[in-house]
Write a protein that holds these residues in place. Sequence first.
Motif, mmCIF file in Angstrom:
data_model
loop_
_atom_site.group_PDB
_atom_site.id
_atom_site.type_symbol
_atom_site.label_atom_id
_atom_site.label_comp_id
_atom_site.label_asym_id
_atom_site.label_seq_id
_atom_site.Cartn_x
_atom_site.Cartn_y
_atom_site.Cartn_z
ATOM 1 N N VAL A 31 0.776 -1.173 0.193
ATOM 2 C CA VAL A 31 -0.005 -0.028 0.068
ATOM 3 C C VAL A 31 1.001 1.338 0.050
ATOM 4 N N TYR A 32 1.700 1.264 0.695
ATOM 5 C CA TYR A 32 2.829 2.340 0.832
ATOM 6 C C TYR A 32 3.452 2.652 -0.442
ATOM 7 N N ARG A 33 4.079 1.607 -1.015
ATOM 8 C CA ARG A 33 4.640 1.812 -2.320
ATOM 9 C C ARG A 33 3.861 2.343 -3.287
ATOM 10 N N LEU A 34 2.499 1.764 -3.532
ATOM 11 C CA LEU A 34 1.582 2.294 -4.515
ATOM 12 C C LEU A 34 1.206 3.709 -4.163
ATOM 13 N N ALA A 35 1.087 4.056 -2.872
ATOM 14 C CA ALA A 35 0.941 5.471 -2.502
ATOM 15 C C ALA A 35 1.819 6.467 -2.769
ATOM 16 N N LEU A 36 3.017 6.127 -2.553
ATOM 17 C CA LEU A 36 4.402 6.727 -3.100
ATOM 18 C C LEU A 36 4.352 7.264 -4.564
ATOM 19 N N ARG A 37 3.846 6.163 -5.172
ATOM 20 C CA ARG A 37 4.079 6.185 -6.719
ATOM 21 C C ARG A 37 2.784 7.203 -7.047
ATOM 22 N N LEU A 38 1.786 7.071 -6.484
ATOM 23 C CA LEU A 38 0.449 7.943 -6.773
ATOM 24 C C LEU A 38 0.783 9.486 -6.235
ATOM 25 N N THR A 39 1.081 9.500 -5.247
ATOM 26 C CA THR A 39 1.528 11.002 -4.637
ATOM 27 C C THR A 39 2.487 11.656 -4.963
ATOM 28 N N GLY A 40 3.884 10.821 -5.207
ATOM 29 C CA GLY A 40 4.851 11.569 -5.469
ATOM 30 C C GLY A 40 5.922 12.167 -4.443
ATOM 31 N N ASN A 41 5.275 11.896 -3.116
ATOM 32 C CA ASN A 41 6.166 12.381 -2.034
ATOM 33 C C ASN A 41 5.879 11.520 -0.586
ATOM 34 N N ARG A 42 6.882 11.382 0.247
ATOM 35 C CA ARG A 42 6.720 10.361 1.364
ATOM 36 C C ARG A 42 5.498 11.030 2.243
ATOM 37 N N HIS A 43 5.446 12.300 2.497
ATOM 38 C CA HIS A 43 4.531 12.870 3.490
ATOM 39 C C HIS A 43 3.023 12.391 3.133
ATOM 40 N N ASP A 44 2.794 12.946 1.809
ATOM 41 C CA ASP A 44 1.419 12.320 1.198
ATOM 42 C C ASP A 44 1.431 11.017 1.403
ATOM 43 N N GLU A 91 2.690 8.663 3.331
ATOM 44 C CA GLU A 91 2.364 8.322 4.535
ATOM 45 C C GLU A 91 0.648 8.457 4.973
ATOM 46 N N ASP A 92 0.207 9.751 4.621
ATOM 47 C CA ASP A 92 -1.149 10.186 5.125
ATOM 48 C C ASP A 92 -2.088 9.224 4.194
ATOM 49 N N LEU A 93 -1.682 9.005 2.993
ATOM 50 C CA LEU A 93 -2.572 8.372 2.241
ATOM 51 C C LEU A 93 -2.481 6.605 2.787
ATOM 52 N N THR A 94 -1.488 6.215 2.955
ATOM 53 C CA THR A 94 -1.590 4.887 3.644
ATOM 54 C C THR A 94 -2.304 4.688 4.992
ATOM 55 N N GLN A 95 -2.158 5.846 5.959
ATOM 56 C CA GLN A 95 -2.864 5.661 7.018
ATOM 57 C C GLN A 95 -4.418 5.839 6.791
ATOM 58 N N GLU A 96 -4.750 6.696 6.040
ATOM 59 C CA GLU A 96 -6.304 6.800 5.446
ATOM 60 C C GLU A 96 -6.816 5.328 4.929
ATOM 61 N N VAL A 97 -6.082 4.681 4.072
ATOM 62 C CA VAL A 97 -6.281 3.364 3.505
ATOM 63 C C VAL A 97 -6.668 2.560 4.629
ATOM 64 N N PHE A 98 -5.679 2.325 5.733
ATOM 65 C CA PHE A 98 -6.030 1.382 6.686
ATOM 66 C C PHE A 98 -6.997 1.785 7.648
ATOM 67 N N VAL A 99 -7.182 2.958 7.741
ATOM 68 C CA VAL A 99 -8.447 3.398 8.626
ATOM 69 C C VAL A 99 -9.718 2.880 7.651
ATOM 70 N N ARG A 100 -9.743 3.328 6.401
ATOM 71 C CA ARG A 100 -10.937 2.872 5.630
ATOM 72 C C ARG A 100 -11.000 1.180 5.792
ATOM 73 N N VAL A 101 -10.074 0.496 5.570
ATOM 74 C CA VAL A 101 -10.032 -0.767 5.689
ATOM 75 C C VAL A 101 -10.711 -1.362 6.986
ATOM 76 N N PHE A 102 -10.275 -0.768 8.144
ATOM 77 C CA PHE A 102 -10.871 -1.080 9.622
ATOM 78 C C PHE A 102 -12.071 -0.983 9.580
ATOM 79 N N ARG A 103 -12.613 0.245 9.001
ATOM 80 C CA ARG A 103 -13.914 0.532 9.124
ATOM 81 C C ARG A 103 -14.927 -0.237 8.257
ATOM 82 N N ILE A 130 -9.415 0.737 -2.853
ATOM 83 C CA ILE A 130 -9.399 1.529 -1.732
ATOM 84 C C ILE A 130 -8.147 2.849 -1.681
ATOM 85 N N THR A 131 -7.044 2.372 -2.222
ATOM 86 C CA THR A 131 -5.894 3.171 -2.143
ATOM 87 C C THR A 131 -6.178 4.241 -3.303
#
Length: 200
Positions: free
Chosen positions: A30-43, A45-57, A74-75
């Motif tokens: 998920v993080y690798r895909l998020a990094l490729r989509l967003t283009g930067n580490r900070h975004d 990380e945020d996207l990865t966290q949102e993905v797992f929150v969505r998965v949890f819900r 989801i990602t």
Amino acid sequence: MDTESAESPGSPPDAVPTWEEIVDRHSDRVYRLALRLTGNRHDAEDLTQEVFVRVFRSLSTYTPGTFEGWIHRITTNLFLDQARRKQRIRFDALSDERADRLRSELPTPDTAYADQTFDDDIERALSTLPPEFRAAVVLCDVEGLPYEEIAAILDAKLGTVRSRIHRGRAMLRSALAHRAPADGRTRFGGPAPLPQGTTS
């Protein structure tokens, strides 16, 4: 059904994996895909966290099936939602801020991985694609997914997916024109070909 990668070895075939099992098995992907989509580490990380929150819900409503496809969907959808929100809020692509982040003096492990995988000019070219084109190109050319699966993830027609990939690749080709062979140069970077008759 392909659920084995998301389940613990002793789980029955139709068991829904726990949230902890999902995080353990899928966080890197998920993080690798998020990094490729967003283009930067900070975004990313945020996207990865949102993905797992969505998965949890959503885990209680998950029907066992292709877990990787579900997480890809989801990602990608969260990325596209965030990209659309950012476009509505501000028109600036944050290129200066993104460049500042890329110039960090102490590379993190994910930055080192990204540097080994894509050169800076490729990262920059990828980040300039419209979000829908970027998602389609990353899912196809980086993640290696077939068009049909990308269409399901993006909830788009197959023809639309093909068009986005084609147009995204054309935009990348234009942005990376400096890499094209010219005046005796047949390739960009990499080892020079061995002379004929020479073995390695």
